[in-house]
Write a protein that holds these residues in place. Sequence first.
Motif, PDB file in Angstrom:
ATOM      1  N   ILE A 244       0.840  -1.207   0.000  1.00 46.00           N
ATOM      2  CA  ILE A 244       0.000   0.000   0.000  1.00 46.00           C
ATOM      3  C   ILE A 244       0.869   1.250   0.000  1.00 46.00           C
ATOM      4  O   ILE A 244       0.631   2.205  -0.755  1.00 46.00           O
ATOM      5  N   ARG A 245       1.890   1.255   0.856  1.00 49.79           N
ATOM      6  CA  ARG A 245       2.769   2.416   0.921  1.00 49.79           C
ATOM      7  C   ARG A 245       3.546   2.593  -0.383  1.00 49.79           C
ATOM      8  O   ARG A 245       3.699   3.712  -0.889  1.00 49.79           O
ATOM      9  N   ALA A 246       4.035   1.502  -0.961  1.00 46.23           N
ATOM     10  CA  ALA A 246       4.762   1.578  -2.225  1.00 46.23           C
ATOM     11  C   ALA A 246       3.872   2.101  -3.340  1.00 46.23           C
ATOM     12  O   ALA A 246       4.314   2.895  -4.187  1.00 46.23           O
ATOM     13  N   ASP A 247       2.603   1.697  -3.354  1.00 48.96           N
ATOM     14  CA  ASP A 247       1.666   2.197  -4.367  1.00 48.96           C
ATOM     15  C   ASP A 247       1.496   3.707  -4.253  1.00 48.96           C
ATOM     16  O   ASP A 247       1.456   4.428  -5.264  1.00 48.96           O
ATOM     17  N   ALA A 248       1.388   4.194  -3.009  1.00 49.63           N
ATOM     18  CA  ALA A 248       1.232   5.634  -2.809  1.00 49.63           C
ATOM     19  C   ALA A 248       2.468   6.384  -3.292  1.00 49.63           C
ATOM     20  O   ALA A 248       2.364   7.439  -3.936  1.00 49.63           O
ATOM     21  N   MET A 249       3.651   5.857  -3.007  1.00 50.97           N
ATOM     22  CA  MET A 249       4.891   6.510  -3.424  1.00 50.97           C
ATOM     23  C   MET A 249       5.030   6.531  -4.939  1.00 50.97           C
ATOM     24  O   MET A 249       5.399   7.550  -5.532  1.00 50.97           O
ATOM     25  N   ILE A 250       4.724   5.429  -5.576  1.00 55.00           N
ATOM     26  CA  ILE A 250       4.898   5.352  -7.025  1.00 55.00           C
ATOM     27  C   ILE A 250       3.858   6.219  -7.733  1.00 55.00           C
ATOM     28  O   ILE A 250       4.132   6.809  -8.791  1.00 55.00           O
ATOM     29  N   LYS A 251       2.662   6.327  -7.159  1.00 58.01           N
ATOM     30  CA  LYS A 251       1.645   7.189  -7.745  1.00 58.01           C
ATOM     31  C   LYS A 251       2.103   8.642  -7.715  1.00 58.01           C
ATOM     32  O   LYS A 251       1.985   9.381  -8.697  1.00 58.01           O
ATOM     33  N   ARG A 252       2.647   9.054  -6.578  1.00 58.38           N
ATOM     34  CA  ARG A 252       3.163  10.420  -6.458  1.00 58.38           C
ATOM     35  C   ARG A 252       4.295  10.664  -7.438  1.00 58.38           C
ATOM     36  O   ARG A 252       4.354  11.707  -8.112  1.00 58.38           O
ATOM     37  N   PHE A 253       5.177   9.687  -7.590  1.00 55.17           N
ATOM     38  CA  PHE A 253       6.315   9.827  -8.495  1.00 55.17           C
ATOM     39  C   PHE A 253       5.854   9.965  -9.943  1.00 55.17           C
ATOM     40  O   PHE A 253       6.375  10.803 -10.700  1.00 55.17           O
ATOM     41  N   VAL A 254       4.880   9.179 -10.329  1.00 58.48           N
ATOM     42  CA  VAL A 254       4.373   9.233 -11.704  1.00 58.48           C
ATOM     43  C   VAL A 254       3.716  10.580 -11.973  1.00 58.48           C
ATOM     44  O   VAL A 254       3.896  11.186 -13.041  1.00 58.48           O
ATOM     45  N   GLU A 255       2.952  11.075 -11.000  1.00 59.05           N
ATOM     46  CA  GLU A 255       2.280  12.369 -11.186  1.00 59.05           C
ATOM     47  C   GLU A 255       3.287  13.505 -11.317  1.00 59.05           C
ATOM     48  O   GLU A 255       3.100  14.433 -12.109  1.00 59.05           O
ATOM     49  N   GLU A 256       4.359  13.422 -10.548  1.00 63.79           N
ATOM     50  CA  GLU A 256       5.348  14.502 -10.559  1.00 63.79           C
ATOM     51  C   GLU A 256       6.297  14.420 -11.754  1.00 63.79           C
ATOM     52  O   GLU A 256       6.932  15.424 -12.111  1.00 63.79           O
ATOM     53  N   ASN A 257       6.408  13.265 -12.392  1.00 63.63           N
ATOM     54  CA  ASN A 257       7.375  13.075 -13.475  1.00 63.63           C
ATOM     55  C   ASN A 257       6.721  12.489 -14.718  1.00 63.63           C
ATOM     56  O   ASN A 257       7.314  11.692 -15.434  1.00 63.63           O
ATOM     57  N   GLU A 258       5.505  12.937 -14.971  1.00 65.33           N
ATOM     58  CA  GLU A 258       4.740  12.373 -16.081  1.00 65.33           C
ATOM     59  C   GLU A 258       5.456  12.554 -17.422  1.00 65.33           C
ATOM     60  O   GLU A 258       5.504  11.635 -18.237  1.00 65.33           O
ATOM     61  N   TYR A 259       6.008  13.736 -17.638  1.00 65.32           N
ATOM     62  CA  TYR A 259       6.665  13.997 -18.923  1.00 65.32           C
ATOM     63  C   TYR A 259       7.837  13.051 -19.128  1.00 65.32           C
ATOM     64  O   TYR A 259       7.980  12.412 -20.183  1.00 65.32           O
ATOM     65  N   LEU A 260       8.708  12.930 -18.148  1.00 62.64           N
ATOM     66  CA  LEU A 260       9.893  12.083 -18.287  1.00 62.64           C
ATOM     67  C   LEU A 260       9.520  10.615 -18.475  1.00 62.64           C
ATOM     68  O   LEU A 260      10.128   9.896 -19.278  1.00 62.64           O
ATOM     69  N   ILE A 261       8.522  10.165 -17.752  1.00 65.43           N
ATOM     70  CA  ILE A 261       8.107   8.758 -17.851  1.00 65.43           C
ATOM     71  C   ILE A 261       7.495   8.483 -19.215  1.00 65.43           C
ATOM     72  O   ILE A 261       7.802   7.475 -19.867  1.00 65.43           O
ATOM     73  N   LEU A 262       6.628   9.391 -19.679  1.00 65.35           N
ATOM     74  CA  LEU A 262       6.013   9.191 -20.983  1.00 65.35           C
ATOM     75  C   LEU A 262       7.060   9.237 -22.089  1.00 65.35           C
ATOM     76  O   LEU A 262       7.016   8.450 -23.037  1.00 65.35           O
ATOM     77  N   ALA A 263       7.993  10.123 -21.948  1.00 66.58           N
ATOM     78  CA  ALA A 263       9.060  10.186 -22.941  1.00 66.58           C
ATOM     79  C   ALA A 263       9.857   8.891 -22.964  1.00 66.58           C
ATOM     80  O   ALA A 263      10.258   8.391 -24.027  1.00 66.58           O
ATOM     81  N   ASN A 264      10.093   8.328 -21.791  1.00 64.65           N
ATOM     82  CA  ASN A 264      10.815   7.052 -21.707  1.00 64.65           C
ATOM     83  C   ASN A 264      10.019   5.940 -22.364  1.00 64.65           C
ATOM     84  O   ASN A 264      10.559   5.088 -23.078  1.00 64.65           O
ATOM     85  N   ILE A 265       8.717   5.959 -22.147  1.00 70.33           N
ATOM     86  CA  ILE A 265       7.862   4.944 -22.774  1.00 70.33           C
ATOM     87  C   ILE A 265       7.916   5.066 -24.287  1.00 70.33           C
ATOM     88  O   ILE A 265       8.072   4.080 -25.015  1.00 70.33           O
ATOM     89  N   LEU A 266       7.802   6.314 -24.773  1.00 71.46           N
ATOM     90  CA  LEU A 266       7.795   6.523 -26.212  1.00 71.46           C
ATOM     91  C   LEU A 266       9.139   6.172 -26.832  1.00 71.46           C
ATOM     92  O   LEU A 266       9.209   5.670 -27.955  1.00 71.46           O
ATOM     93  N   GLU A 267      10.201   6.428 -26.119  1.00 76.21           N
ATOM     94  CA  GLU A 267      11.538   6.129 -26.624  1.00 76.21           C
ATOM     95  C   GLU A 267      11.728   4.631 -26.838  1.00 76.21           C
ATOM     96  O   GLU A 267      12.393   4.199 -27.764  1.00 76.21           O
TER      97      GLU A 267
END
Length: 672
Positions: free
Chosen positions: A238-261
């Motif tokens: 549960i705690r890990a899910d909360a942390m990863i959700k926050r990380f994804v929200e704060e770094n959406e551009y970088l993560i999406l760019a990584n996915i597209l790459e």
Amino acid sequence: LFHRHDQSAYLALRSSSVSSQNEAQNRQRRRRKFTRNKSYNEAKNRLPDDPRGCTLYGAPSSIPDSGLGMYTTVSPSNDEAIGLPEIGISLIDPSIGRALLANYPWSGEQLVGNTLEAKKTEGLIPSLGMLANSHLGLKSCKIDLGKGGSSIFKGFGGGQSRMHWGPIPWEVDEPGRGASSEYYNVYFQVTDAKKLKIPDGMSNGATEIFVDYGEEWFAWRERNGAFSGMIPFEKHFIRADAMIKRFVEENEYLILANILENERDQQRLEKSLQQKENQLLSPMKKDDLKLLNNKYQLLLDESTKEDPKIAYVLPPVDQIHNLIDVGLSTARYSVPNSLQSTSWLDAHGFCMDNMRMGRSTIPQAGMGAFAVRSMPEGSIVATTPVVTLYQDLLKVAKESKNRDVNDLQLLINYCFGHPNTTLLMFPYSSTIHFINHGATNTNDQAGNDSTSANAMLRWSHSEYHASELLEKSLQEMQELQKTGLMIDIVATRNISIGEEILIDYGNDWVEKWDEHLVHWEECSNDNVPSPSALMRLNNDQSSILRTRSEQNSMPYPSHVQTVCYFSKHHDYDNSEGILRWQFTTTTEMYPCSILARESFRNDQSQLDKSDTHLYMVHVIIDDSTDAYVVNVPRYGIFFAEKAYQSNQLLKCGFRRFISLADDMVPESWKKQ
């Protein structure tokens, strides 16, 4: 091989002659006495063919190195039952030691009323209770104590009254008494439907069922070195899910760019672009990748500092896109194969819901197994893994030897065995234990073969059957710490919907049953407890209960005791050492003595109903703990057999394993 405690796995969990003519005639007389009631209406057990097909499967678990697991194709709601009603088999003062079977019992409290039967009890619950694995981040069901699962303890409805009665009220003179388990209606209840939900876009899908073993089950094994790695608990996921959700929200551009790459599927690329309102993202630069890695490392450092188990369940940074695919669930990410298609299950698993429990058409047999869909000759009715054990394990322990009880555990009646070997095999697939005996090649006078066997046992043709174990010695099999053997139950003729499934228990079992009928007639007149007396007491909810002093002149039957519903964990008013009883949904129950009774109505003329009284009781929790409780209503008190006087412990109760065919028993297993 399947190992319930494989240390190398991540979250590894489970890592049955009389020669003289007179005796022959007597045998026929006894058999006729207990012949099937021809007037029984089999239509009562008929069910419509399930249009959904198989909905419960056994197949390889998604947890690495954990052998088989269970999957469902339905998405139930919270509090609904999942799977099929199963049997519960009580172990009385067990002395299993470190044998393979010792890995599977549940605590006695999981069979309602079981703890009252002896000083120490445990329970075996096949199917979900043995074959299903557990995952602390995806646990979705637990044993439903509210449904009871006993012929005496049936739970209560609406929280207004607790009624106790049974559909199989064995009489004193019935030879089937004590030969079958009375815990025959054990359900598992959904506690978190979201974890069983099949994704909307996944047609013909299934999800693995993870049972709640309780965190202490894992904690104890972790403390004692049973697992080689960390065991994250639900709170860590549960705690890990909360942390990863926050990380994804704060770094959406970088993560999406990584996915597209790294995206190779053009269709998915186009879908990703469309979801971002066609915003064109430039290819990820090295600096962006470095920035993403640095930020993720900070997250890992933060989680490690808080609790290493949180960091343990977080995926590598380059796997975040896979985590997004499973809804940012670190628990689901840890076992991605827990979601499967039915085509995969049909190819790699076996169906577990071809039968359902019902009242048997065979007298003295208790419950039976009935076909829920038509099965042609040669088809597999059921496949089951088996746990191997040796017969000495089923002798009563020293705690019971000085009592006038049966010398063998009831469990032996549900095992496969052979007269020429001490090895037994306990099957643990669904509904298997409700299959009763039917003779081979016999027909009744009407030409209807409904009392003869319509199925047979064979070693499984499944790819998971460890046939190499058939070459091991008897000693090696007795010391085995892994499961692997599997048995198929195969239709020997066409089986119709609603027909009772019967197998031939073997000549040895039939001879032992005939001997039992002789001995039963000799011992059934002994001073044995009457189940009917107990059930009459519990059915009479209007009775005013007698206090301990009143019982001196008007005692209850000598084999019964009063028992109270009482939660030792409840927050009671404990002033002056006396507790005030409060309603609770707990099924904790303890022996109690009724010390006093008081009326709470002013009109003395209406003191003819139980609800006009409250009781003061003395509750015995264990050898060193007791409690005095006031304001206990009638529905908080019931009657049960005293310890070591239940049907299961009846000294004359029938005991014999189900005999395997001679050709199923390897020479290396036979007694020398």
